[in-house]
Design a protein around this motif. Structure first.
Motif, PDB file in Angstrom:
ATOM      1  N   ASN A  82      34.189  50.057  41.338  1.00 15.19           N
ATOM      2  CA  ASN A  82      33.906  51.391  41.780  1.00 15.19           C
ATOM      3  C   ASN A  82      33.187  52.380  40.771  1.00 15.19           C
ATOM      4  O   ASN A  82      32.221  51.667  40.695  1.00 15.19           O
ATOM      5  N   SER A  83      33.639  53.036  40.059  1.00 14.94           N
ATOM      6  CA  SER A  83      32.931  53.823  39.132  1.00 14.94           C
ATOM      7  C   SER A  83      33.195  53.492  37.662  1.00 14.94           C
ATOM      8  O   SER A  83      32.646  54.054  36.717  1.00 14.94           O
ATOM      9  N   SER A  84      34.194  52.646  37.421  1.00 19.19           N
ATOM     10  CA  SER A  84      34.402  52.149  36.060  1.00 19.19           C
ATOM     11  C   SER A  84      33.543  50.857  35.717  1.00 19.19           C
ATOM     12  O   SER A  84      33.676  49.857  36.263  1.00 19.19           O
ATOM     13  N   SER A  85      33.354  50.817  34.290  1.00 14.02           N
ATOM     14  CA  SER A  85      32.563  49.867  33.630  1.00 14.02           C
ATOM     15  C   SER A  85      33.559  49.188  32.654  1.00 14.02           C
ATOM     16  O   SER A  85      34.128  49.641  31.841  1.00 14.02           O
ATOM     17  N   LEU A  86      33.529  47.578  33.013  1.00 20.78           N
ATOM     18  CA  LEU A  86      34.541  46.910  32.250  1.00 20.78           C
ATOM     19  C   LEU A  86      33.647  46.118  31.140  1.00 20.78           C
ATOM     20  O   LEU A  86      32.600  45.320  31.656  1.00 20.78           O
ATOM     21  N   GLY A  87      33.727  46.481  29.789  1.00 17.53           N
ATOM     22  CA  GLY A  87      33.212  45.376  28.796  1.00 17.53           C
ATOM     23  C   GLY A  87      34.157  44.092  28.624  1.00 17.53           C
ATOM     24  O   GLY A  87      34.895  43.759  29.116  1.00 17.53           O
ATOM     25  N   TYR A  88      33.673  43.290  27.688  1.00 14.26           N
ATOM     26  CA  TYR A  88      33.997  41.805  27.425  1.00 14.26           C
ATOM     27  C   TYR A  88      35.683  42.167  27.339  1.00 14.26           C
ATOM     28  O   TYR A  88      36.294  42.936  26.382  1.00 14.26           O
ATOM     29  N   LEU A  89      36.482  41.221  27.853  1.00 18.39           N
ATOM     30  CA  LEU A  89      37.833  41.098  27.969  1.00 18.39           C
ATOM     31  C   LEU A  89      38.580  42.392  28.414  1.00 18.39           C
ATOM     32  O   LEU A  89      39.780  42.301  28.514  1.00 18.39           O
ATOM     33  N   GLU A  90      37.910  43.550  28.986  1.00 14.32           N
ATOM     34  CA  GLU A  90      38.631  44.615  29.295  1.00 14.32           C
ATOM     35  C   GLU A  90      39.054  44.232  30.840  1.00 14.32           C
ATOM     36  O   GLU A  90      38.517  43.546  31.599  1.00 14.32           O
ATOM     37  N   ARG A  91      40.208  44.876  31.190  1.00 14.99           N
ATOM     38  CA  ARG A  91      40.660  44.757  32.373  1.00 14.99           C
ATOM     39  C   ARG A  91      41.222  46.042  33.110  1.00 14.99           C
ATOM     40  O   ARG A  91      41.749  47.107  32.074  1.00 14.99           O
ATOM     41  N   MET A  92      41.410  45.953  34.369  1.00 10.82           N
ATOM     42  CA  MET A  92      42.076  47.234  34.859  1.00 10.82           C
ATOM     43  C   MET A  92      42.730  46.996  36.437  1.00 10.82           C
ATOM     44  O   MET A  92      42.465  45.618  36.746  1.00 10.82           O
ATOM     45  N   ASP A  93      43.461  47.707  36.519  1.00 11.30           N
ATOM     46  CA  ASP A  93      44.271  47.366  37.869  1.00 11.30           C
ATOM     47  C   ASP A  93      43.229  47.383  39.270  1.00 11.30           C
ATOM     48  O   ASP A  93      42.396  48.367  39.131  1.00 11.30           O
ATOM     49  N   LEU A  94      43.133  46.520  40.068  1.00 12.06           N
ATOM     50  CA  LEU A  94      42.340  46.443  41.047  1.00 12.06           C
ATOM     51  C   LEU A  94      42.849  47.323  42.199  1.00 12.06           C
ATOM     52  O   LEU A  94      44.009  47.118  42.811  1.00 12.06           O
ATOM     53  N   PRO A  95      42.216  48.383  42.735  1.00 11.24           N
ATOM     54  CA  PRO A  95      42.717  49.092  43.898  1.00 11.24           C
ATOM     55  C   PRO A  95      43.075  48.330  45.105  1.00 11.24           C
ATOM     56  O   PRO A  95      42.099  47.065  45.180  1.00 11.24           O
ATOM     57  N   ARG A 123      22.030  33.089  36.041  1.00 12.64           N
ATOM     58  CA  ARG A 123      22.174  34.178  35.505  1.00 12.64           C
ATOM     59  C   ARG A 123      23.686  34.887  35.354  1.00 12.64           C
ATOM     60  O   ARG A 123      23.968  35.688  34.829  1.00 12.64           O
ATOM     61  N   VAL A 124      24.470  33.991  36.123  1.00 15.78           N
ATOM     62  CA  VAL A 124      25.673  34.422  36.073  1.00 15.78           C
ATOM     63  C   VAL A 124      26.561  33.651  34.684  1.00 15.78           C
ATOM     64  O   VAL A 124      26.038  32.697  34.466  1.00 15.78           O
ATOM     65  N   SER A 125      27.348  34.367  34.129  1.00 14.72           N
ATOM     66  CA  SER A 125      27.995  33.739  32.878  1.00 14.72           C
ATOM     67  C   SER A 125      28.809  32.549  33.157  1.00 14.72           C
ATOM     68  O   SER A 125      29.368  32.637  34.575  1.00 14.72           O
ATOM     69  N   ARG A 126      29.173  31.816  32.232  1.00 18.03           N
ATOM     70  CA  ARG A 126      30.005  30.633  32.659  1.00 18.03           C
ATOM     71  C   ARG A 126      31.490  31.140  33.343  1.00 18.03           C
ATOM     72  O   ARG A 126      31.681  30.566  34.277  1.00 18.03           O
ATOM     73  N   LYS A 127      31.949  31.910  32.612  1.00 18.52           N
ATOM     74  CA  LYS A 127      33.316  32.696  33.436  1.00 18.52           C
ATOM     75  C   LYS A 127      32.745  34.233  33.226  1.00 18.52           C
ATOM     76  O   LYS A 127      32.451  34.746  32.203  1.00 18.52           O
ATOM     77  N   GLN A 128      32.578  34.534  34.332  1.00 21.06           N
ATOM     78  CA  GLN A 128      32.045  35.965  34.626  1.00 21.06           C
ATOM     79  C   GLN A 128      33.390  37.006  34.793  1.00 21.06           C
ATOM     80  O   GLN A 128      33.325  38.066  34.139  1.00 21.06           O
ATOM     81  N   LEU A 129      34.340  36.765  35.599  1.00 23.64           N
ATOM     82  CA  LEU A 129      35.612  37.719  35.888  1.00 23.64           C
ATOM     83  C   LEU A 129      36.769  36.737  36.345  1.00 23.64           C
ATOM     84  O   LEU A 129      36.533  35.806  36.701  1.00 23.64           O
ATOM     85  N   SER A 130      37.811  37.456  36.365  1.00 22.68           N
ATOM     86  CA  SER A 130      38.949  36.813  36.820  1.00 22.68           C
ATOM     87  C   SER A 130      40.073  37.825  37.412  1.00 22.68           C
ATOM     88  O   SER A 130      39.900  39.140  37.065  1.00 22.68           O
ATOM     89  N   LEU A 131      40.737  37.332  38.309  1.00 21.53           N
ATOM     90  CA  LEU A 131      41.805  38.388  38.739  1.00 21.53           C
ATOM     91  C   LEU A 131      43.031  37.701  38.543  1.00 21.53           C
ATOM     92  O   LEU A 131      43.249  36.510  38.639  1.00 21.53           O
ATOM     93  N   HIS A 132      44.153  38.400  38.081  1.00 19.26           N
ATOM     94  CA  HIS A 132      45.360  38.199  37.931  1.00 19.26           C
ATOM     95  C   HIS A 132      46.242  38.920  38.626  1.00 19.26           C
ATOM     96  O   HIS A 132      46.257  40.069  38.900  1.00 19.26           O
TER      97      HIS A 132
END
Length: 195
Positions: A101-114, A66-75
């Motif tokens: 936390n409280s923010s949802s990320l769609g496909y290819l969206e990224r944000m700074d990791l606290p 049920r996990v995507s082939r590529k689920q997430l990445s950390l840069h």
């Protein structure tokens, strides 16, 4: 012993991402069989950390269909104003959202990791804690499995939460119904209600 062997070097002070995982069915499924649990792994800061089910494209693999082939990445990255190694998180799944936390990320969206973040995808909860270090060319990752969901253990309340009452419970939107329905067990008896 030689002085050069006893001195701390920059490589001894690597930034470390402590990644603590939880899944409600983790005890019977062997989901973490390919993760290096309990030991630190070193990664180059040039390459992203990828988590998913595909062992050819991801450095860390979850054994779950049920996990995507590529689920997430950390840069990893640095800024001129800050010498610490910082990270962004990116959702690589086309079919599922990743919440930070409280923010949802769609496909290819990224944000700074606290420095401390509760990540959710599917039924997984992942608490990522960044331990600062001084190294610039690489960082470390340490995986651990939690026995309880990190959202309950740490009470990571979202900005849309109700105030914390005397019980210490937190009631949050977006959490399972049994958590949202907790409500306060005590109330302030000095409040006067006017009708």
């Amino acid at each position: 012993m030689n002085v050069s062997q006893t001195m701390e070097t920059e490589e001894d002070l690597l930034t470390c991402l402590h990644i603590k995982l939880y899944h409600p069915q983790q005890s019977c499924k062997g989901l973490y069989g390919l993760l290096p649990l309990g030991k630190r792994s070193r990664l180059s800061a040039d390459d992203p950390l990828r988590l998913g089910r595909d062992a050819q494209t991801c450095n860390y693999v979850l054994l779950d269909p049920r996990v995507s082939r590529k689920q997430l990445s950390l840069h990893a990255y640095r800024t001129p104003q800050n010498q610490d190694m910082l990270f962004t998180i990116q959702n690589l799944s086309q079919r599922g959202r990743v919440s930070v936390n409280s923010s949802s990320l769609g496909y290819l969206e990224r944000m700074d990791l606290p420095n401390k973040a509760l990540i959710r995808f599917g039924e997984y909860e992942m608490l990522i804690v960044r331990e600062a270090g001084e190294a610039r060319g690489s960082f470390e990752v340490e995986f651990e499995v939690l026995g309880v969901p990190p959202s309950r253990e740490t009470c990571m309340c979202e900005p849309t939460m109700s105030p914390v009452m005397d019980t210490g419970s937190c009631v949050m939107n977006g959490y399972p119904a049994e958590v949202r329905e907790l409500g306060p067990l005590e109330s302030d008896e000095t409040l006067v209600y006017q009708s």
